[in-house]
Motif scaffolding. Structure first.
Motif, PDB file in Angstrom:
ATOM      1  N   LYS A   1     -22.578   0.334 -19.670  1.00 44.36           N
ATOM      2  CA  LYS A   1     -23.530   1.232 -20.302  1.00 44.36           C
ATOM      3  C   LYS A   1     -23.467   2.627 -19.707  1.00 44.36           C
ATOM      4  CE  LYS A   1     -26.887  -2.291 -21.747  1.00 44.36           C
ATOM      5  NZ  LYS A   1     -28.290  -2.759 -21.620  1.00 44.36           N
ATOM      6  N   VAL A   2     -23.277   2.700 -18.388  1.00 44.39           N
ATOM      7  CA  VAL A   2     -23.179   4.004 -17.735  1.00 44.39           C
ATOM      8  C   VAL A   2     -21.989   4.780 -18.270  1.00 44.39           C
ATOM      9  CG1 VAL A   2     -22.664   5.154 -15.544  1.00 44.39           C
ATOM     10  CG2 VAL A   2     -24.422   3.383 -15.634  1.00 44.39           C
ATOM     11  N   ILE A   3     -20.867   4.102 -18.455  1.00 44.43           N
ATOM     12  CA  ILE A   3     -19.669   4.774 -18.964  1.00 44.43           C
ATOM     13  C   ILE A   3     -19.929   5.334 -20.360  1.00 44.43           C
ATOM     14  CG2 ILE A   3     -17.280   4.433 -19.692  1.00 44.43           C
ATOM     15  CD1 ILE A   3     -17.019   2.356 -17.455  1.00 44.43           C
ATOM     16  N   ILE A   4     -20.544   4.521 -21.226  1.00 44.70           N
ATOM     17  CA  ILE A   4     -20.850   4.985 -22.575  1.00 44.70           C
ATOM     18  C   ILE A   4     -21.832   6.153 -22.532  1.00 44.70           C
ATOM     19  CG2 ILE A   4     -21.821   4.345 -24.801  1.00 44.70           C
ATOM     20  CD1 ILE A   4     -19.103   3.079 -24.166  1.00 44.70           C
ATOM     21  N   ASP A   5     -22.895   6.014 -21.745  1.00 45.99           N
ATOM     22  CA  ASP A   5     -23.884   7.092 -21.643  1.00 45.99           C
ATOM     23  C   ASP A   5     -23.270   8.351 -21.040  1.00 45.99           C
ATOM     24  OD1 ASP A   5     -25.863   5.569 -22.739  1.00 45.99           O
ATOM     25  OD2 ASP A   5     -26.692   4.914 -20.823  1.00 45.99           O
ATOM     26  N   LEU A   6     -22.336   8.161 -20.111  1.00 43.60           N
ATOM     27  CA  LEU A   6     -21.703   9.299 -19.463  1.00 43.60           C
ATOM     28  C   LEU A   6     -20.859  10.096 -20.455  1.00 43.60           C
ATOM     29  CD1 LEU A   6     -21.653  10.564 -16.685  1.00 43.60           C
ATOM     30  CD2 LEU A   6     -19.695   9.136 -16.107  1.00 43.60           C
ATOM     31  N   LEU A   7     -20.151   9.382 -21.327  1.00 43.56           N
ATOM     32  CA  LEU A   7     -19.384  10.067 -22.376  1.00 43.56           C
ATOM     33  C   LEU A   7     -20.324  10.837 -23.312  1.00 43.56           C
ATOM     34  CD1 LEU A   7     -16.800   7.263 -23.283  1.00 43.56           C
ATOM     35  CD2 LEU A   7     -16.373   9.355 -21.973  1.00 43.56           C
ATOM     36  N   THR A   8     -21.443  10.190 -23.659  1.00 39.11           N
ATOM     37  CA  THR A   8     -22.423  10.859 -24.502  1.00 39.11           C
ATOM     38  C   THR A   8     -22.983  12.097 -23.808  1.00 39.11           C
ATOM     39  OG1 THR A   8     -23.051   8.737 -25.476  1.00 39.11           O
ATOM     40  CG2 THR A   8     -24.588  10.562 -25.756  1.00 39.11           C
ATOM     41  N   LEU A   9     -23.306  11.948 -22.531  1.00 37.75           N
ATOM     42  CA  LEU A   9     -23.863  13.057 -21.767  1.00 37.75           C
ATOM     43  C   LEU A   9     -22.878  14.211 -21.674  1.00 37.75           C
ATOM     44  CD1 LEU A   9     -26.437  13.673 -20.002  1.00 37.75           C
ATOM     45  CD2 LEU A   9     -25.031  13.070 -18.043  1.00 37.75           C
ATOM     46  N   LYS A  10     -21.599  13.895 -21.431  1.00 36.21           N
ATOM     47  CA  LYS A  10     -20.578  14.928 -21.344  1.00 36.21           C
ATOM     48  C   LYS A  10     -20.461  15.680 -22.658  1.00 36.21           C
ATOM     49  CE  LYS A  10     -17.159  17.046 -19.261  1.00 36.21           C
ATOM     50  NZ  LYS A  10     -17.421  17.978 -18.137  1.00 36.21           N
ATOM     51  N   PHE A  11     -20.479  14.938 -23.765  1.00 34.30           N
ATOM     52  CA  PHE A  11     -20.385  15.585 -25.071  1.00 34.30           C
ATOM     53  C   PHE A  11     -21.607  16.458 -25.333  1.00 34.30           C
ATOM     54  CE2 PHE A  11     -21.126  15.823 -29.617  1.00 34.30           C
ATOM     55  CZ  PHE A  11     -19.894  16.258 -30.083  1.00 34.30           C
ATOM     56  N   ILE A  12     -22.800  15.909 -25.041  1.00 31.95           N
ATOM     57  CA  ILE A  12     -24.024  16.673 -25.279  1.00 31.95           C
ATOM     58  C   ILE A  12     -24.043  17.932 -24.421  1.00 31.95           C
ATOM     59  CG2 ILE A  12     -26.532  16.653 -24.986  1.00 31.95           C
ATOM     60  CD1 ILE A  12     -26.492  13.707 -25.751  1.00 31.95           C
ATOM     61  N   GLY A  13     -23.660  17.781 -23.150  1.00 36.43           N
ATOM     62  CA  GLY A  13     -23.721  18.912 -22.233  1.00 36.43           C
ATOM     63  C   GLY A  13     -22.737  20.008 -22.569  1.00 36.43           C
TER      64      GLY A  13
ATOM     65  N   ALA B   1     -40.316  19.909 -18.032  1.00 33.20           N
ATOM     66  CA  ALA B   1     -40.681  20.420 -19.348  1.00 33.20           C
ATOM     67  C   ALA B   1     -39.468  20.934 -20.104  1.00 33.20           C
ATOM     68  CB  ALA B   1     -41.723  21.527 -19.211  1.00 33.20           C
ATOM     69  N   ASP B   2     -38.407  21.275 -19.384  1.00 36.18           N
ATOM     70  CA  ASP B   2     -37.189  21.789 -20.013  1.00 36.18           C
ATOM     71  C   ASP B   2     -36.151  20.708 -20.247  1.00 36.18           C
ATOM     72  OD1 ASP B   2     -38.162  24.425 -19.972  1.00 36.18           O
ATOM     73  OD2 ASP B   2     -37.543  24.668 -17.881  1.00 36.18           O
ATOM     74  N   VAL B   3     -36.511  19.442 -19.991  1.00 36.51           N
ATOM     75  CA  VAL B   3     -35.565  18.337 -20.094  1.00 36.51           C
ATOM     76  C   VAL B   3     -36.032  17.373 -21.172  1.00 36.51           C
ATOM     77  CG1 VAL B   3     -34.639  16.322 -18.901  1.00 36.51           C
ATOM     78  CG2 VAL B   3     -34.782  18.508 -17.702  1.00 36.51           C
TER      79      VAL B   3
ATOM     80  N   ARG C   1     -31.233   7.592 -15.630  1.00 38.66           N
ATOM     81  CA  ARG C   1     -30.413   7.678 -14.425  1.00 38.66           C
ATOM     82  C   ARG C   1     -29.706   9.024 -14.323  1.00 38.66           C
ATOM     83  NH1 ARG C   1     -27.869   3.938 -17.667  1.00 38.66           N
ATOM     84  NH2 ARG C   1     -28.629   2.227 -16.379  1.00 38.66           N
ATOM     85  N   PHE C   2     -29.646   9.775 -15.442  1.00 31.92           N
ATOM     86  CA  PHE C   2     -28.977  11.068 -15.442  1.00 31.92           C
ATOM     87  C   PHE C   2     -29.953  12.237 -15.301  1.00 31.92           C
ATOM     88  CE2 PHE C   2     -26.196   8.347 -18.169  1.00 31.92           C
ATOM     89  CZ  PHE C   2     -25.130   8.273 -17.287  1.00 31.92           C
ATOM     90  N   LEU C   3     -31.188  11.962 -14.946  1.00 30.73           N
ATOM     91  CA  LEU C   3     -32.160  13.036 -14.819  1.00 30.73           C
ATOM     92  C   LEU C   3     -31.713  14.141 -13.854  1.00 30.73           C
ATOM     93  CD1 LEU C   3     -35.777  11.565 -15.015  1.00 30.73           C
ATOM     94  CD2 LEU C   3     -34.935  13.621 -16.108  1.00 30.73           C
ATOM     95  N   PRO C   4     -31.109  13.814 -12.703  1.00 27.28           N
ATOM     96  CA  PRO C   4     -30.618  14.911 -11.853  1.00 27.28           C
ATOM     97  C   PRO C   4     -29.590  15.790 -12.558  1.00 27.28           C
ATOM     98  CG  PRO C   4     -30.729  12.875 -10.598  1.00 27.28           C
ATOM     99  CD  PRO C   4     -30.979  12.508 -12.028  1.00 27.28           C
ATOM    100  N   VAL C   5     -28.752  15.192 -13.387  1.00 24.19           N
ATOM    101  CA  VAL C   5     -27.769  15.976 -14.137  1.00 24.19           C
ATOM    102  C   VAL C   5     -28.475  16.878 -15.137  1.00 24.19           C
ATOM    103  CG1 VAL C   5     -25.754  15.872 -15.646  1.00 24.19           C
ATOM    104  CG2 VAL C   5     -26.061  14.149 -13.857  1.00 24.19           C
ATOM    105  N   LEU C   6     -29.461  16.340 -15.852  1.00 23.15           N
ATOM    106  CA  LEU C   6     -30.202  17.134 -16.820  1.00 23.15           C
ATOM    107  C   LEU C   6     -30.952  18.268 -16.146  1.00 23.15           C
ATOM    108  CD1 LEU C   6     -31.641  14.222 -19.020  1.00 23.15           C
ATOM    109  CD2 LEU C   6     -29.602  15.592 -19.437  1.00 23.15           C
TER     110      LEU C   6
END
Length: 329
Positions: free
Chosen positions: A217-229, A170-172, A180-185
């Motif tokens: 795609k993972v690399i692109i999403d990972l950069l996005t995730l890092k920025f968002i986080g 509920a918090d994600v 694929r990044f759900l554990p990180v979230l």
């Protein structure tokens, strides 16, 4: 009689898996009936074109535990998972793929590990039954990159077979291609997690939806995730830092130009003048973009809510307005 807190929701995204659905459902039913728990199985048809929906309707007609969600088109696995989670009811959720590579017999072990005090239990396909070049190697590269960038220590971020507590999900916010990044979230919101080894089978029918392109795609999403986080709430840390660095470089170029002009007496044009102008303009524009981003973040934070999927029809649900996952794009 099982308690409501023991009840399970099994969520499966489906994309062109017609031949796998009936044997998969038989395995799920056999496993879950042996646990003595209440359960539901939520299949989400993510725009299948091979007759998977008709097969699912036949399964639902013969099993009251089955609930179906049909999306209007293919929105991707993340949106399909989000739709299944939004339409599920029970406090414990288990997700798995519909390609018969995940083994439903592992579900009780995942749930037991979850009840040992975790909010997420991830499956680890230690022995992969995939093609080495197009599936295993890209997966290993992606897992290594995610571990290094996120700091979350799991072996297998790509395994869909996982168990969750509903309250942590509920918090994600699930959006983009972030399944694929759900554990990180989950780690970001303070969730406790572990992983256990699970069985991985060769795919009996159909073809994989992933390949070598997944690593890109993972690399692109990972950069996005890092920025968002790290910077979603303070974007000027990125733009402002870049802008200040550009201004410092522009100042250095100005110093060199001034030295050549006033000390050495060189009046001819030099490339350093061009660099000076570019660095100053880049720095000023970056600072303004950072300020604008801060205004947008502070003024409109989570005020726009757009769905990442649209439901065509459902089976086994009351006719209520479908929930959707927020998308901040």
């Amino acid at each position: 009689m099982s308690r409501e807190s023991d009840a399970l929701s099994i969520v499966l995204p489906v994309l062109d898996e017609r031949e796998n659905l009936e044997p998969l459902h038989a395995r799920i039913t056999q496993t879950l009936n042996s646990t003595g728990r209440d359960y539901e199985v939520v299949y989400v048809d993510d725009g299948s074109t091979d007759g998977s929906w008709q097969t699912l309707e036949g399964i639902a007609a013969g099993d009251a535990h089955v609930r179906l969600v049909r999306l209007r088109r293919n929105f991707g696995q993340t949106a399909a998972l989000a739709a299944g989670i939004a339409h599920s009811r029970h406090p414990v959720l288990v997700t798995l793929d519909a390609d018969l590579q995940n083994d439903p017999a592992d579900i009780p072990r995942l749930v037991a590990a979850l009840e040992a005090g975790n909010d997420l239990v991830a499956g680890w396909r230690r022995v992969r039954r995939d093609r080495w070049l197009t599936r295993t190697i890209p997966s290993q590269i992606a897992n290594y990159l995610i571990r290094k960038v996120s700091g979350v220590v799991l072996h297998d971020f790509g395994c869909t077979l996982r168990a969750y507590r509903r309250e942590v999900l509920a918090d994600v916010n699930l959006l983009g291609d972030m399944h694929r990044f759900l554990p990180v979230l989950v780690a970001w919101v303070g969730g406790r997690m572990t992983e256990i080894e699970v069985t991985h089978h060769p795919r009996p029918h159909g073809s994989s939806k992933y390949g070598l392109l997944r690593t890109y795609k993972v690399i692109i999403d990972l950069l996005t995730l890092k920025f968002i986080g790290d910077y979603s709430a303070r974007p000027n840390y990125v733009f402002g830092t870049f802008g200040l660095m550009s201004l410092l470089l522009g100042l250095a170029a100005l110093t060199i130009v001034a030295y050549r002009l006033f000390v050495l007496g060189h009046l001819e044009a030099t490339p350093m003048v061009f660099f000076m102008v570019v660095f100053f303009l880049t720095g000023i524009f970056s600072l303004f973009i950072g300020f604008l981003a801060e205004i947008v973040i502070r003024g409109f934070h989570e005020t726009q809510r757009r769905p990442t999927y649209y439901v065509r029809e459902t089976v086994g649900f009351r006719p209520v307005r479908a929930e959707h996952v927020r998308d901040s794009r």
